[in-house]
Motif scaffolding. Structure first.
Motif, PDB file in Angstrom:
ATOM      1  N   PRO A  57       0.848  -1.204   0.000  1.00  0.00           N
ATOM      2  CA  PRO A  57       0.000   0.000   0.000  1.00  0.00           C
ATOM      3  C   PRO A  57       0.878   1.247   0.000  1.00  0.00           C
ATOM      4  O   PRO A  57       1.992   1.223   0.525  1.00  0.00           O
ATOM      5  CB  PRO A  57      -0.773  -0.115   1.311  1.00  0.00           C
ATOM      6  N   ASP A  70      -3.037   4.756  -0.370  1.00  0.00           N
ATOM      7  CA  ASP A  70      -4.008   3.816   0.177  1.00  0.00           C
ATOM      8  C   ASP A  70      -4.253   4.103   1.657  1.00  0.00           C
ATOM      9  O   ASP A  70      -5.318   3.840   2.183  1.00  0.00           O
ATOM     10  CB  ASP A  70      -3.489   2.379   0.038  1.00  0.00           C
ATOM     11  N   ASP A 110      -7.378   4.050   6.517  1.00  0.00           N
ATOM     12  CA  ASP A 110      -7.516   3.502   5.171  1.00  0.00           C
ATOM     13  C   ASP A 110      -8.202   4.586   4.339  1.00  0.00           C
ATOM     14  O   ASP A 110      -9.292   5.040   4.686  1.00  0.00           O
ATOM     15  CB  ASP A 110      -8.389   2.241   5.234  1.00  0.00           C
ATOM     16  N   TYR A 154      -9.727   4.659   1.579  1.00  0.00           N
ATOM     17  CA  TYR A 154     -10.983   4.376   0.870  1.00  0.00           C
ATOM     18  C   TYR A 154     -12.143   4.101   1.812  1.00  0.00           C
ATOM     19  O   TYR A 154     -13.242   4.599   1.618  1.00  0.00           O
ATOM     20  CB  TYR A 154     -10.796   3.182  -0.074  1.00  0.00           C
ATOM     21  N   ARG A 184      -7.079  -6.536  -7.109  1.00  0.00           N
ATOM     22  CA  ARG A 184      -7.726  -5.267  -6.779  1.00  0.00           C
ATOM     23  C   ARG A 184      -9.244  -5.393  -6.929  1.00  0.00           C
ATOM     24  O   ARG A 184      -9.729  -6.292  -7.621  1.00  0.00           O
ATOM     25  CB  ARG A 184      -7.197  -4.156  -7.700  1.00  0.00           C
ATOM     26  N   GLY A 204     -12.140   3.268  -5.245  1.00  0.00           N
ATOM     27  CA  GLY A 204     -11.374   2.672  -4.150  1.00  0.00           C
ATOM     28  C   GLY A 204     -11.836   1.250  -3.926  1.00  0.00           C
ATOM     29  O   GLY A 204     -11.698   0.404  -4.800  1.00  0.00           O
ATOM     30  N   SER A 205     -12.424   0.990  -2.762  1.00  0.00           N
ATOM     31  CA  SER A 205     -12.911  -0.366  -2.497  1.00  0.00           C
ATOM     32  C   SER A 205     -14.437  -0.437  -2.565  1.00  0.00           C
ATOM     33  O   SER A 205     -15.038  -1.387  -2.090  1.00  0.00           O
ATOM     34  CB  SER A 205     -12.404  -0.829  -1.132  1.00  0.00           C
TER      35      SER A 205
END
Lengths: 153, 294
Positions: free
Chosen positions: B33, B110, B136, B138, B261, B286-287
């Motif tokens: 990251p 990240d 984090d 995201y 990812r 992002g996530s």
């Protein structure tokens, strides 16, 4: 006819040294200071029948507590190795070399007596040592040997 | 003769058992990251002014970066990213705290580590309190938090006090972060998934699909069971028009050790939908994964 018995006794004799008192480590390791970055100074109690045994016991206790328990009150309060049982199982040789075979001395910057070698109980005496450890170098060595993961994922 | 042989065999057995437990050093993962250390600013504060005028904050940010460097981990330089944004653009922004968000997004970090340094003056001496929190970028999940104080001295050399305060906490902070990394590797990274339908779609979640004539939402659940890390996903809610999975776990690496990812997960889901005869579009932030079935 006695050969199997003899061989069993021989194997037992090989194992006995690993059960001596100097292998027993206690949690009597206390934080003193971290005056230089990447190092830690602790006091450690050591037990043994002879003075060298007790000193060795104190020094290895200091390392075991730093690696597997963490040192409360210091910035190394989390252990370097999170799971002792798993690490010992997977990297037995590394820890044998480090603790039993004396490799730990290469990470020890200072080892000084804080108390006299005096009787602790019927069977053994104890000593209190001041031990300074180069934690950064120890961690790097463990990372290079794959014992702990490098910082990150 | 027999004695020697049995002893030899005994020792050989010990050696074999001992060496079988050894594990070769683990290979270093290449994908890591990206981390950026940023100064803490309150809402509407001018981040650039604060950083340029607060030497203690600059020292704290630099010392934190140094901590990462000492662990062999390079960080994204916040000040360099700040300079990348043109002055005009920075001035245009009404809310200065959004500048921080913009820098974080531009840097692709990240994880960002917010750092604050506050002088404390008392009759018994001066000290510095440093507060650091890793997030984090995201999900906003906090990865590690630490508060550190320098010792008290009768001095105005706050830079030195800041150094001492950071030195006193950085190892513990990094070790806590590493514990979180280990947990992530063990349990997977957190992502979320929203599945919705486009305006022209003739489908909805209750539509029956396939030979078994299962409802579409059930088909999706079956697929998620097979394709999430350790089969972990949590359905926040399902309606006729929407399926919301507020948490699912994805592996960091695929079976070949390559980075996995959220975009790969989205592509995999789209391929599955295609096999079902459904066209879809995806949006990955992002996530957060959004799938729209057309």
């Amino acid at each position: 006819m006695n050969h199997p018995l003899l061989s069993f006794m021989f194997a037992l004799a090989l194992l006995l040294p690993s059960c001596n008192s100097s292998k027993i480590s206690t949690g009597e390791v206390n934080y003193i200071s971290s005056s230089e970055k990447g190092t830690i100074m602790v006091s450690a109690a050591g037990y043994g029948k002879s003075k060298p045994d007790a000193i060795n016991n104190a020094e290895t206790s200091a390392f075991k507590n730093l690696i597997f328990r963490g040192i409360p009150g210091s910035q190394y309060q989390l252990p370097i190795v999170p799971n002792e049982a798993e690490a010992r199982k997977q990297h037995n040789t590394y820890f044998e070399n480090l603790l039993a075979n004396g490799k730990y001395k290469s990470f020890m910057m200072l080892s000084e007596e804080l108390s006299a070698f005096s009787p602790a109980n019927k069977n053994q005496k104890n000593i209190l040592m001041k031990v300074k450890i180069n934690v950064d170098a120890l961690r790097r060595d463990m990372e290079q040997q794959g014992v702990v993961r490098k910082f990150g994922l | 003769m027999n004695f020697r042989l049995s002893t030899l065999l005994g020792l050989l057995l010990f050696t074999i058992v001992g060496s079988a437990q050894e594990v070769s050093p683990t290979t270093t993962r290449k994908i890591q990251p990206t981390i950026m250390v940023v100064p803490f600013v309150r809402e509407n504060q001018d981040m650039r002014n604060i950083l340029e005028n607060d030497i203690n904050l600059r020292v704290a940010v630099t010392k934190m970066k140094e901590g990462f460097d000492n662990r062999g981990f390079s960080t994204v330089d916040f000040r360099a990213k700040l300079k990348q944004l043109s002055n005009d653009k920075a001035m245009e922004l009404e809310n200065q705290s959004s500048l921080k968000q913009e820098i974080i997004e531009l840097s692709g970090a990240d994880i960002y580590v917010e750092t604050e340094a506050k002088p404390v003056n008392t009759g018994s001496g001066n000290s510095i309190t440093v507060i650091v929190t890793a997030y984090d970028a995201y999900s906003g999940i906090s990865l590690a938090n630490k508060v550190g104080n320098s010792p008290k001295f009768y001095t105005d050399n706050y830079e030195k006090l800041t150094e001492k305060a950071v030195d006193g906490l950085v190892e513990d902070f990094l070790n806590t972060m590493q514990l979180k990394f280990d947990e992530m590797v063990e349990n997977g990274r957190i992502a979320s998934l929203n599945i919705t339908f486009g305006e022209g779609s003739s489908m909805d979640m209750d539509s029956e699909i396939g030979d078994e004539e299962k409802m579409f939402s059930e088909v999706m659940e079956d697929w998620l069971e097979e394709n999430t890390y350790k089969n972990y996903f949590h359905i926040q809610g399902v309606t006729a028009t929407k399926l919301i999975i507020d948490e699912l776990r994805l592996p960091f690496f695929d079976e070949e050790g390559k980075a996995y990812r959220p975009t790969k997960f989205a592509a995999s889901l789209r391929n599955y939908l295609k096999k079902l005869g459904l066209e879809s579009t995806r949006d990955v932030q992002g996530s957060k994964i959004f799938i729209t079935i057309n």
